[in-house]
Design a protein around this motif. Sequence first.
Motif, PDB file in Angstrom:
ATOM      1  N   PHE A  77      11.913 -23.298  38.820  1.00  0.00           N
ATOM      2  CA  PHE A  77      11.368 -22.847  40.110  1.00  0.00           C
ATOM      3  C   PHE A  77      11.315 -21.321  40.199  1.00  0.00           C
ATOM      4  N   CYS A  78      12.043 -20.639  39.307  1.00  0.00           N
ATOM      5  CA  CYS A  78      12.216 -19.180  39.434  1.00  0.00           C
ATOM      6  C   CYS A  78      11.036 -18.423  38.825  1.00  0.00           C
ATOM      7  N   LYS A  79       9.901 -18.424  39.525  1.00  0.00           N
ATOM      8  CA  LYS A  79       8.733 -17.706  39.001  1.00  0.00           C
ATOM      9  C   LYS A  79       8.947 -16.193  39.117  1.00  0.00           C
ATOM     10  N   ALA A  80       9.528 -15.767  40.233  1.00  0.00           N
ATOM     11  CA  ALA A  80       9.737 -14.326  40.432  1.00  0.00           C
ATOM     12  C   ALA A  80      11.100 -14.100  41.073  1.00  0.00           C
ATOM     13  N   ALA A  81      12.074 -14.879  40.603  1.00  0.00           N
ATOM     14  CA  ALA A  81      13.413 -14.764  41.197  1.00  0.00           C
ATOM     15  C   ALA A  81      14.464 -14.857  40.096  1.00  0.00           C
ATOM     16  N   ASN A  82      15.672 -14.457  40.424  1.00  0.00           N
ATOM     17  CA  ASN A  82      16.776 -14.544  39.464  1.00  0.00           C
ATOM     18  C   ASN A  82      17.606 -15.780  39.775  1.00  0.00           C
ATOM     19  N   PHE A  83      18.181 -16.343  38.711  1.00  0.00           N
ATOM     20  CA  PHE A  83      19.109 -17.456  38.922  1.00  0.00           C
ATOM     21  C   PHE A  83      20.484 -17.049  38.405  1.00  0.00           C
ATOM     22  N   CYS A  84      21.518 -17.354  39.146  1.00  0.00           N
ATOM     23  CA  CYS A  84      22.889 -17.019  38.744  1.00  0.00           C
ATOM     24  C   CYS A  84      23.704 -18.311  38.719  1.00  0.00           C
ATOM     25  N   HIS A  85      24.049 -18.743  37.503  1.00  0.00           N
ATOM     26  CA  HIS A  85      24.807 -19.993  37.339  1.00  0.00           C
ATOM     27  C   HIS A  85      26.292 -19.682  37.531  1.00  0.00           C
ATOM     28  N   ALA A  86      26.765 -19.855  38.734  1.00  0.00           N
ATOM     29  CA  ALA A  86      28.142 -19.452  39.047  1.00  0.00           C
ATOM     30  C   ALA A  86      28.646 -20.233  40.245  1.00  0.00           C
ATOM     31  N   LYS A  87      29.970 -20.284  40.331  1.00  0.00           N
ATOM     32  CA  LYS A  87      30.594 -20.894  41.516  1.00  0.00           C
ATOM     33  C   LYS A  87      30.894 -19.778  42.507  1.00  0.00           C
TER      34      LYS A  87
END
Length: 461
Positions: A77-87
């Motif tokens: 889904f992240c076309k122009a966004a950042n993803f942060c895999h974290a709790k």
Amino acid sequence: MIRKFSTKNPAKTRILILGGGFAGSNVLREAQKQFKGSDIEITLVSQDNFFLFTPMLPEISSGMLHASDITTPIRTFCKAANFCHAKILSIDVENKSVSVIRIFDQKESVLEYDYLVLALGSKDNFFGNNNIEEFAFTIKTLEDAIAIRNHVISVLECADQERDQILQEQLLRFVVVGGGFAGVEIATEINHFLRDATKKYYKNIDPEKIRVIIVSARDGILPEVGDELGKFALDYVRKSGIEVITNTKAVDAGEDHVLLSDNTIVPCATLIWAGGVTVDPLIAALKCEHGQSGRLVVDSYLRLKDYPSIFALGDCANLVDSKNNIVYPTTAQIAIKQAELVSENLVAEITGNESSLKQFDYHNKGVMATIGKRTGVALLNGKKIRGFPAWFLWRSFYWAHLPTREKKIKVGFDWLLSLIFPADIMTVGFIKKKTLSRLETPIYSAIERSIDQTPSVSSYL
Ligand SMILES: Cc1cc2nc3c(=O)[nH]c(=O)nc-3n(C[C@H](O)[C@H](O)[C@H](O)COP(=O)(O)OP(=O)(O)OC[C@H]3O[C@@H](n4cnc5c(N)ncnc54)[C@H](O)[C@@H]3O)c2cc1C
């Protein structure tokens, strides 16, 4: 057309979205569209790197669907966004920062924001009962659904070898606490799976000995669909072989039994808890107004009172529907609709255009549930639908809402294959419970009562 943004803050504006469920991932998708071409920085934080399509979660437990059918990587889904895999560890609303810990190496860091979107969903509520929390399975996450599946199949494997009749009966008793959507859907899924699998593969198990029991604190099940459909659902699940104990709560549990509020002890090897939800402790700890089950009280723009730069939505938000004075329920439909509004209101806030803020004014079109094989109930705009048409509506509606074409194809194929091939009885991964002691308690007035009420004809489709 690319929109031109002039933000209140000339430096890069940061939107931080917490949670990648229905609410968070839809804010992400909508906000990317709204802010296309601007230099707004959008980041989504989630402890799962996938979006989970929860309405089909019970079908993972029965093996009807596979984990990859109903999960979508958030990065797609992240076309122009950042993803942060974290709790997320803590939220500091005064300093506009969020502490997180990376999932892989447990490294902590702090993320700052200008605008915060709280979409952390809900957690199971055990009402302080530690034993139930320890011994029950839950049905909230993908791991939960897989754990139930592995456990149920392992129980069948064990029961097939067990020559002690009392212990075998105990193994074949499956208790589900909760007569709401999640409880009824998981009970009906495993009931169907158990009966099919036993007939086909487990020659030493008499299918008549399988007892799936729903314990409901209310008068019936599925109160959301109203009295008439609720009664239909109750009669139907009983006909399909499920025992329903009403007006009763589970008050304690051990690894081999459940204690009910009328002092009945039900010896069993499986307890599934779908008895209620509350908010994440992170949400509960926020110093702001809280409503039902600790949910965050928001104004009609879905902003926290006193914090106009913080939005909350989905299961963790408490908004009263002014038309009928009830709090919007915790459903995926509401979360999706609220996500559309939050992304539009983010634009209004960020551009300082307060007059274009929109209020959440959604008419809930209805509710639907599956209650067995090819049977459901649906209340749509006041119209009551039951049986196959309701089940078909449920399937069509949720299939259409799967997030990608790939998932639609996978789910469609798996549903098709399930018409042709028998239940899959392979366990993959972990098994939560390994031991079971023989509980020789005599059985169980409440359950016998419930059996008496069960109509004799079984028409489980
Ligand atoms: C078994 C089941 C069946 C359901 N069936 C239906 C149905 O048929 N129809 C319907 O409308 N609704 C259904 N629901 C309800 C629906 O799933 C919820 O209302 C919906 O998921 C709410 O969306 P949300 O984004 O608020 O929360 P969620 O979808 O729960 O998302 C919460 C997100 O926050 C993340 N998160 C939580 N805590 C942390 C943390 N500390 N750190 C980092 N990330 C965190 C999670 O990983 C997740 O990504 C069902 C729910 C269940 C459990």
